[in-house]
Enzyme design. Structure first.
Site, PDB file in Angstrom:
ATOM      1  N   HIS A 156      -4.664  -8.854  15.107  1.00 45.97           N
ATOM      2  CA  HIS A 156      -3.767  -7.843  15.715  1.00 45.97           C
ATOM      3  C   HIS A 156      -2.378  -7.889  15.078  1.00 45.97           C
ATOM      4  CE1 HIS A 156      -6.815  -7.691  18.986  1.00 45.97           C
ATOM      5  NE2 HIS A 156      -6.831  -9.005  18.814  1.00 45.97           N
ATOM      6  N   SER A 277      14.764   2.739  -6.530  1.00 42.30           N
ATOM      7  CA  SER A 277      15.032   3.968  -5.784  1.00 42.30           C
ATOM      8  C   SER A 277      16.085   4.777  -6.527  1.00 42.30           C
ATOM      9  CB  SER A 277      15.535   3.598  -4.391  1.00 42.30           C
ATOM     10  OG  SER A 277      16.348   4.618  -3.876  1.00 42.30           O
ATOM     11  N   LYS A 283      16.924  -1.342  -3.755  1.00 46.16           N
ATOM     12  CA  LYS A 283      15.482  -1.239  -3.521  1.00 46.16           C
ATOM     13  C   LYS A 283      14.615  -1.756  -4.672  1.00 46.16           C
ATOM     14  CE  LYS A 283      13.491   0.399  -0.517  1.00 46.16           C
ATOM     15  NZ  LYS A 283      13.324   1.775  -0.044  1.00 46.16           N
ATOM     16  N   GLU A 290       1.131   1.223  -3.237  1.00 47.33           N
ATOM     17  CA  GLU A 290       1.092   2.427  -2.401  1.00 47.33           C
ATOM     18  C   GLU A 290       0.222   3.503  -3.038  1.00 47.33           C
ATOM     19  OE1 GLU A 290       5.162   3.460  -0.885  1.00 47.33           O
ATOM     20  OE2 GLU A 290       5.626   1.566  -1.864  1.00 47.33           O
TER      21      GLU A 290
END
Ligand code: ARG
Length: 464
Positions: A156, A277, A283, A290
């Site tokens: 979980h 970024s 970043k 992804e």
């Protein structure tokens, strides 16, 4: 331009239809399979006396020249000849004259395309298996280096029990092993040679299907000509296997994305495999992971395309089936791209073992071990479970962990606790003692790695 079938027709094909109908833009990648298949077919026609031997030889050398020219980038395919099969045949006839027109004797584009796709898929499955094995090797190597890198395991997404990075990665290696087995199984089942099925009802020429089969390296012949031209099960099976594979890659990508975040900081991707970024100077983004997660949808899309495309088709060939190509090509291309980038990204990733251990020492992941400690001293597990629950609750109130409690604190909850509790709670002990088959104990994970490596050897031996 006059079509092959102009004799039967009163009008030329509408230009929009010409484009719509054509598949050469994407099936041109089957040129090698198409020519290889045609060479085997022509050789067989000559051997059987269906065409003259010298005609067969002329066709074969013409086809070989075309192949060389395509590979040298000297050939331009034309939309007017619809697909790779008719383009090659047209080129052949332009080059060797009327003899070229004999190539299509005893054959239909329906069994021709069935053959080409099978040849192509067979080759690609072997390549994909190679790429998966590469990635599995990267997983094994990283695991060997990190047998004692303790980290929390989750259920979980809550810290649950201690494990190691090696144990975690070998879970993925086992998934990939099943992916290889599935693809291998698909390869085995699809190894039937369909040429000779003709348009649907075979042919009256005395062809030698088994000769062609042998030339092309298939294990068996398709056993029914209607099935031979209608079957795309292997494409569905392939895309289904590739979907499961992508699902595995996507799950690992998701984990790496989380582990790269400041919230976890378990791993750091190499700069060469990360992106920045356009606005936020701080970043460093895991774009590759992804994209792999995102591209999984394409492969599922191919599977859905194929299942839907086939479900309403009567036997035998229907033009709908031309839609199998882009679905299969896209799934194959996507999977290969993802595997090619994942393996080096993974190998160059560095671990922040300190953060893993820090995370492992918070969140009471040794609470089960604490209960097991009491159980081993004679307390029934359910009572031990409750006792440790109370301890955890006290710790949360006092902002302590189990291992920072004093013996007195332990004693206040149960007299069964002794000074040996600290060793039982030590994360290294917790991992080391989980030494049953499948567990995270370093020696046990070594066994798991050796087993995967043994599995991989089987394939490496075949490749050599
Ligand atoms: N381009 C077609 C395909 O990919 C080849 C088979 C054509 N057969 C036919 N009867 N039109 O499916």
């Amino acid at each position: 331009m006059a079509k092959l079938w102009a004799g039967r027709f009163q009008k030329e094909t509408d230009l929009v239809v010409n484009d719509f109908n054509s598949s050469i833009m994407f099936d041109c990648r089957l040129y090698k399979e198409d020519i290889t298949g045609s060479i085997a077919h022509a050789t067989m026609l000559g051997k059987q006396g269906i065409i003259e031997e010298h005609e067969a030889e002329k066709i074969v050398s013409g086809l070989k020249e075309i192949l060389a020219d395509i590979e040298a980038g000297k050939v331009e395919f034309s939309l007017d000849y619809e697909d790779i099969h008719m383009n090659v045949e047209q080129l052949l006839t332009e080059r060797i004259g009327d003899t070229g027109k004999r190539l299509h004797t005893g054959r239909s584009r329906n069994d021709q395309v069935a053959l080409d796709m099978r040849l192509y898929v067979k080759k690609e499955i072997a390549e994909i298996i190679g790429l998966i094995l590469n990635f599995m090797k990267a997983l094994c190597d990283k695991s060997k280096e990190n047998l004692d890198a303790v980290m929390p395991g989750y259920t979980h997404l809550q810290r649950a029990q201690p494990t190691t990075f090696a144990h975690y990665m070998m879970a993925y290696a086992n998934m990939l092993k099943r992916d290889v087995m599935r693809l291998d199984d698909c390869l085995e089942r699809m190894d039937d040679m369909p040429l000779g099925s003709g348009a649907l009802a075979s042919t009256t020429y005395p062809i030698d299907r088994d000769f062609v089969r042998e030339q092309l390296g298939f294990a068996r012949l398709t056993d029914n000509s209607l099935d031979g031209v209608s079957d795309r099960d292997y494409c569905i099976e392939l895309c289904s296997d590739l979907s499961i594979l992508m699902m595995h890659l996507s799950r690992l990508s998701e984990e790496i994305i989380s582990w790269c975040s400041w919230e976890f900081k378990f791993v750091e991707l190499d700069d060469a495999y990360s992106t920045g970024s356009s606005i936020m100077p701080q970043k460093k983004n895991p774009d590759v992971c992804e994209l792999i997660r995102g591209k999984t949808g394409r492969v599922y899309g191919s599977l859905t395309t194929l299942l839907t495309m086939l479900k309403g088709l009567p036997l035998a060939y229907n033009k709908d089936m031309q839609e199998d190509k882009e679905a299969v090509f896209n799934a194959i291309d996507t999977v290969k791209q993802c595997l090619e980038v994942f393996a080096p990204m993974f190998s160059t990733m560095t671990l922040r073992k300190d953060n893993m251990r820090k995370a492992a020492s918070k969140g009471f992941i040794n609470a089960t071990d604490c209960a097991d400690y009491l159980t081993k001293k004679g307390m029934p597990f359910r009572d031990a479970y409750k006792t440790v629950g109370r301890l955890v609750s006290e710790c949360i109130k006092a902002d302590e962990t189990l291992e920072t409690l004093t013996l007195k604190d332990f004693g206040a909850i149960s007299k069964m606790f002794g000074p040996d509790v600290y060793d039982a709670l030590d994360l290294n002990t917790c991992v080391r003692e989980r030494k049953v088959i499948g567990g995270p104990a370093p020696d046990e994970v070594k066994r798991q790695i050796a087993k995967i490596e043994k599995f991989m050897e089987q394939y490496e031996a075949v490749e050599q």
